[in-house]
Enzyme design. Sequence first.
Site, PDB file in Angstrom:
ATOM      1  CG  ASP A   7      -6.423  -5.100  16.813  1.00 26.22           C
ATOM      2  OD1 ASP A   7      -6.866  -6.225  16.545  1.00 26.22           O
ATOM      3  OD2 ASP A   7      -7.148  -4.132  17.116  1.00 26.22           O
ATOM      4  CD  GLU A  33      -6.710  -8.258  13.042  1.00 22.27           C
ATOM      5  OE1 GLU A  33      -7.312  -9.267  13.448  1.00 22.27           O
ATOM      6  OE2 GLU A  33      -6.754  -7.151  13.608  1.00 22.27           O
TER       7      GLU A  33
END
Length: 675
Positions: A339, A376
Amino acid sequence: MTERAVLAGRASPLGATPMADGVNFAVCSENATAIVLCLFYGEKESQVELTEREGGVWHGFLPDLGPGQVYGYRAHGPYAPADGHRFNPNKLLLDPYARQITGHLIWDDAVYGYDRSAADADLSFDKRDSAPFAPKAVVSDIVAKPAVHPRTPWEETVIYEAHPKGLTRLLAGVEAPGTLSALASDQVIDRLTDLGITALELLPVQAFVDDAFLVKKGLVNYWGYQPFAYFAPDPRYLAGAPPEAFRAAVDRLHEAGIEVILDVVYNHTGESDRIGPTLSFRGLDNASYYRLEPDRRNYVNDTGTGNTLRLDHPMVLRMVLDSLRYWVEVMGVDGFRFDLTATLGRAGEGGFDPEAAFFAAIRQDPVLAETKLIAEPWDIGPGGYQFGAFPTPFREWNDRYRDTVRRFWRGDAGQVAGLATRLAGSARELDHAGRLATTSVNFIAAHDGMTLADLTRYSKRHNEANGEGGKDGHGEDFSDNFGVEGPSDDPEVQAARARRQRNMLATLFLSQGVPMLLAGDEIGRTQGGNNNAYNQDNPTTWIDWAGADKDLHSFVCRLIAFRAAQPLLGQRQFLHAGDELAWCNANGAVFAEADWQEASARFLGCHLSGSKPGEALYLAFNAGPAVSVKLPQPGKDHRWELHLDTASPDLVPRPCQGPVAMEADSVLAFVMGRN
């Protein structure tokens, strides 16, 4: 302090390590003046001071303890927020290396290190004991054992992104639905293998916090992006089972040839900003675990969640690497999706560096370098969008792919050139430094945003249930409601929506790169237009298997099988226009420069040629009116065969001669065959 024998023990490994005659405890805090180990026996607490210290690691060995012992820490030191220190021994702290957790966070004022009612609140000091309201660690004896990793090559990988609870909560016949154990059920295995999925990517399973503002509204942090324990599965996903239950599920998935990828959050923790609770890192050593602003009172907030982990600190980086190895070596997982990975590459003044310590450490690690690693590629920090900037072996989520495909099929002007770039693996951004064509992880929909079905049902977000006035979430999904906002009984609207879904899915599985399918998109799952369902732990986000669109499911199975049968669709090296790749208009002519600039263009033909005689594909994408498609001349003793047509999803493959009639808003896929 309670009198109890404590021996010196060892500074490594960190955490609570059971041994033959006791348990070794080791915890890192460079700036504490004392660390107290708290042992719990029901509601009774016994305290033991750890007097041994090596560098910043406090440690001790307690005989006659074993697995199952509940414990926590209290840290003494200066409470001086202006200097970056927030020690408060009245607050029970979770071991950052806790392998198992009992209880859950109760939002009482006692869990804050300061008096919330005071002026300049976080500068005050709160003396209430937080132990009755804090989650606690449990000594675990789970040990590493070899896992049989499928090791599916990237070019053969098909990812299925799913929520660990939502995937099975409504799945009939599953024992303990909504838990990690349910992932090992025959029902899950059969669905994944029938589709042709090779990797299950799970939203965060590491223990996380339900934000206080959500709890007040009767909501939860369903997605789990507020971690506070990087080694422990969240207790709500275990439902009383030991952590080994997750390893058992991973082993069962491996037996079916399915890899397990974890979505992990090492950019921030659930302790939030300076007015957040004191649960673990803040109380153990705030100045070491977090990146602080020059005033030392406030936190760097490149994540948008209130704080940022300090990965340029060696012991914090060690914790992250130890955590990753734990999930590989002990829990058996095959890879990670990171993330806000741009945050992990920041240090010092906060600039992104692809050679940052985090990336360098993983790339040289003999365990982690062999796993699947997905970035990401953004955060909200300075220069936060870093798509294309990550080092090998990282793959990257491709939001440009997502947006371009959505816009092309919506009929937006000037999208043909962008679609060609995305179909070819986004070489413009990714083809450098020896990176492979599998670097791009392509997707139409993910957990964050509208589902595939909702992209064809809603022209705007419908997030009222989130309690934020409907203003949260993406402001532009590039969606299309076909003239009716929400469900429709009109057969023409239903048919148009179904074809649009097939078109986008066909584009996904006919593109170079690694396809990722959002769980439930293959059966038409809807969230009622909610494009930010992070706090919806209810049927909004649980997959409605009983209401599955069986026709769509069959088509997706066919798409994935077609991709698996065509090596030209999963190439390792990037393709560029030439002998292997040609872009054509409907008349069969290779695109000229002027064609790419034509804003009204809605047709794109893609001719792929392999190294073997007669090895070729022709893919046609038509977001405009019906056209007659002239195919490239087949080689001697060969012919074109039509295998896929989104306007006729049940098509039986057939040979083609001469121009082929192509319906409006459709995709065709031809394979070169022999006469």
